[in-house]
Write a protein that holds these residues in place. Structure first.
Motif, PDB file in Angstrom:
ATOM      1  N   ASP A   1       0.677  -1.372   0.175  1.00 22.21           N
ATOM      2  CA  ASP A   1       0.134  -0.130   0.092  1.00 22.21           C
ATOM      3  C   ASP A   1       0.914   1.483  -0.074  1.00 22.21           C
ATOM      4  O   ASP A   1       0.691   2.954  -0.553  1.00 22.21           O
ATOM      5  CB  ASP A   1      -1.307   0.081   0.699  1.00 22.21           C
ATOM      6  N   LEU A   2       2.094   1.012   0.734  1.00 23.67           N
ATOM      7  CA  LEU A   2       2.542   2.056   1.124  1.00 23.67           C
ATOM      8  C   LEU A   2       3.758   3.034  -0.526  1.00 23.67           C
ATOM      9  O   LEU A   2       3.974   3.888  -0.489  1.00 23.67           O
ATOM     10  CB  LEU A   2       3.886   2.091   1.896  1.00 23.67           C
TER      11      LEU A   2
ATOM     12  N   VAL B   1      10.522   5.990   6.468  1.00 24.84           N
ATOM     13  CA  VAL B   1      10.266   7.382   5.921  1.00 24.84           C
ATOM     14  C   VAL B   1      11.705   7.134   4.886  1.00 24.84           C
ATOM     15  O   VAL B   1      11.088   7.795   3.977  1.00 24.84           O
ATOM     16  CB  VAL B   1      10.144   8.625   6.891  1.00 24.84           C
ATOM     17  N   MET B   2      12.934   7.028   5.465  1.00 22.44           N
ATOM     18  CA  MET B   2      14.190   6.536   4.186  1.00 22.44           C
ATOM     19  C   MET B   2      13.562   6.283   3.051  1.00 22.44           C
ATOM     20  O   MET B   2      13.979   7.160   1.819  1.00 22.44           O
ATOM     21  CB  MET B   2      15.075   6.569   5.147  1.00 22.44           C
ATOM     22  N   VAL B   3      13.220   5.541   2.843  1.00 31.15           N
ATOM     23  CA  VAL B   3      12.406   4.416   1.828  1.00 31.15           C
ATOM     24  C   VAL B   3      12.072   5.304   0.776  1.00 31.15           C
ATOM     25  O   VAL B   3      11.889   5.377  -0.103  1.00 31.15           O
ATOM     26  CB  VAL B   3      12.692   3.236   1.651  1.00 31.15           C
ATOM     27  N   LEU B   4      10.746   5.633   1.276  1.00 30.51           N
ATOM     28  CA  LEU B   4       9.347   6.165   0.744  1.00 30.51           C
ATOM     29  C   LEU B   4       9.666   7.533   0.847  1.00 30.51           C
ATOM     30  O   LEU B   4       9.737   7.837  -0.634  1.00 30.51           O
ATOM     31  CB  LEU B   4       8.467   6.856   2.511  1.00 30.51           C
ATOM     32  N   GLU B   5      10.652   8.331   1.090  1.00 29.52           N
ATOM     33  CA  GLU B   5      11.028   9.599   0.178  1.00 29.52           C
ATOM     34  C   GLU B   5      12.306   9.771  -0.740  1.00 29.52           C
ATOM     35  O   GLU B   5      13.078  10.838  -1.373  1.00 29.52           O
ATOM     36  CB  GLU B   5      11.036  11.044   1.627  1.00 29.52           C
ATOM     37  N   GLY B   6      12.644   8.613  -0.323  1.00 38.61           N
ATOM     38  CA  GLY B   6      13.445   8.249  -1.470  1.00 38.61           C
ATOM     39  C   GLY B   6      15.017   9.020  -0.851  1.00 38.61           C
ATOM     40  O   GLY B   6      15.779   9.527  -2.052  1.00 38.61           O
TER      41      GLY B   6
ATOM     42  N   ASP C   1      18.987  10.951   8.883  1.00 35.25           N
ATOM     43  CA  ASP C   1      18.653  12.198   8.650  1.00 35.25           C
ATOM     44  C   ASP C   1      18.408  13.209   7.877  1.00 35.25           C
ATOM     45  O   ASP C   1      18.708  14.447   8.161  1.00 35.25           O
ATOM     46  CB  ASP C   1      19.862  12.919   9.501  1.00 35.25           C
ATOM     47  N   GLU C   2      18.438  12.189   6.247  1.00 31.55           N
ATOM     48  CA  GLU C   2      17.640  14.109   5.558  1.00 31.55           C
ATOM     49  C   GLU C   2      16.180  13.703   4.914  1.00 31.55           C
ATOM     50  O   GLU C   2      15.887  14.469   3.952  1.00 31.55           O
ATOM     51  CB  GLU C   2      18.471  13.194   4.576  1.00 31.55           C
ATOM     52  N   THR C   3      15.517  13.047   5.726  1.00 32.89           N
ATOM     53  CA  THR C   3      14.287  13.371   5.331  1.00 32.89           C
ATOM     54  C   THR C   3      13.002  13.818   6.569  1.00 32.89           C
ATOM     55  O   THR C   3      14.107  14.383   6.772  1.00 32.89           O
ATOM     56  CB  THR C   3      13.794  11.294   6.503  1.00 32.89           C
ATOM     57  N   SER C   4      12.191  13.914   6.188  1.00 30.68           N
ATOM     58  CA  SER C   4      11.390  14.969   6.823  1.00 30.68           C
ATOM     59  C   SER C   4      11.704  15.386   8.230  1.00 30.68           C
ATOM     60  O   SER C   4      10.635  16.241   8.983  1.00 30.68           O
ATOM     61  CB  SER C   4      10.515  15.180   5.594  1.00 30.68           C
ATOM     62  N   LEU C   5      11.683  14.222   9.125  1.00 26.63           N
ATOM     63  CA  LEU C   5      11.886  13.570  10.122  1.00 26.63           C
ATOM     64  C   LEU C   5      12.393  15.103  10.418  1.00 26.63           C
ATOM     65  O   LEU C   5      12.912  14.671  12.201  1.00 26.63           O
ATOM     66  CB  LEU C   5      12.293  12.332  10.615  1.00 26.63           C
TER      67      LEU C   5
END
Length: 256
Positions: free
Chosen positions: A66-67, A142-147, A152-156
């Motif tokens: 689903d993701l 999240v890292m995989v989903l945001e590519g 630590d480069e994600t939106s988190l």
């Protein structure tokens, strides 16, 4: 998970799910390399002789599809033909991996590891061959989903700061949310340790930054005490300096 861990030894057929916040600082010097974080979340689901292992494999297959997460072959212990059959029936490729064994020293079992873009994002353990212990890394997902190539480069994370600072302020926010304040021992000590490392940064106001000015004053008092005692006790250990006048190991370098 620790609150329900005893149920693996005394299974009651129940199930449990959580997003567990974890803090880890035993490899603090490595934080900032894109792999090591001081805090991370584990998405977990557990069954204690309840719904079988297949149920968790099916659930996570549906979640990841689903993701839109592209998966590599599922790593499975070569002796577990039953695990291989589950994943293959769900449409996955399987790779033999003799390292697919997990134990916390007392409870353990075979596990199946889930990879995406060369990163292990989840682990499904079959403790004692009758229960389920599943953990997926929230930041890695999240890292995989945001590519992204680094967690630590994600939106988190607040990208205005360097990797170490953006990591530490995220963990300080977690401490504040959970009511943990800077202190001398245990979790409060870890909170103080991270806070000291960002005291000189220009930080936007957040709930936890109320600690900053107070901590600066505490640090100054500790440094003054240390200066008065240095010549007589400069051969003492960092632990002695902390216990005696509250000076952090990093601040001892200022005395040299």
């Amino acid at each position: 998970m620790q609150r329900v861990r005893h149920k693996f030894s005394s299974p009651d057929g129940s199930v449990h799910g959580s997003l567990q916040s974890c803090v880890r600082t035993n490899d603090l010097d490595l934080v900032g390399d894109g792999t090591h974080l001081t805090s991370f979340g584990m998405l977990g689901n557990f069954s204690f002789n309840g719904p079988d292992y297949r149920t968790s494999c099916e659930m996570w297959t549906h979640i990841l599809r689903d993701l839109g997460v592209r998966l590599e072959p599922i790593h499975v212990h070569p002796d577990r033909d039953d695990h291989k059959a589950i994943w293959r029936n769900l449409g996955h490729e399987v790779a033999d991996d003799p390292e697919c064994v997990w134990s916390d020293g007392q409870i353990g079992g075979n596990c199946c590891e889930v990879y995406s873009h060369g990163v292990e994002i989840g682990n499904l353990v079959n403790p004692l061959n009758h229960s389920t212990d599943v953990g997926f890394g929230f930041e890695r997902l999240v890292m995989v989903l945001e590519g992204k190539g680094r967690a630590d480069e994600t939106s988190l994370f607040d990208q205005r700061y360097d990797p170490v600072v953006r990591d530490h302020i995220r963990t300080l926010a977690l401490f504040h949310k959970n009511g943990i304040k800077p202190g001398a021992k245990g979790r409060p000590y870890i909170c103080r340790l991270l806070l000291r490392k960002v005291l000189t940064e220009k930080l936007d106001p957040e709930p936890w930054t109320e600690w900053v000015e107070q901590e600066k004053k505490v640090r100054e008092r500790s440094l003054e005490t240390c200066k008065k005692m240095w010549l007589r006790h400069k051969d003492k250990s960092p632990e002695w300096w902390w216990n005696t006048c509250g000076i952090m190991p990093d601040d001892l370098k200022l005395m040299l």
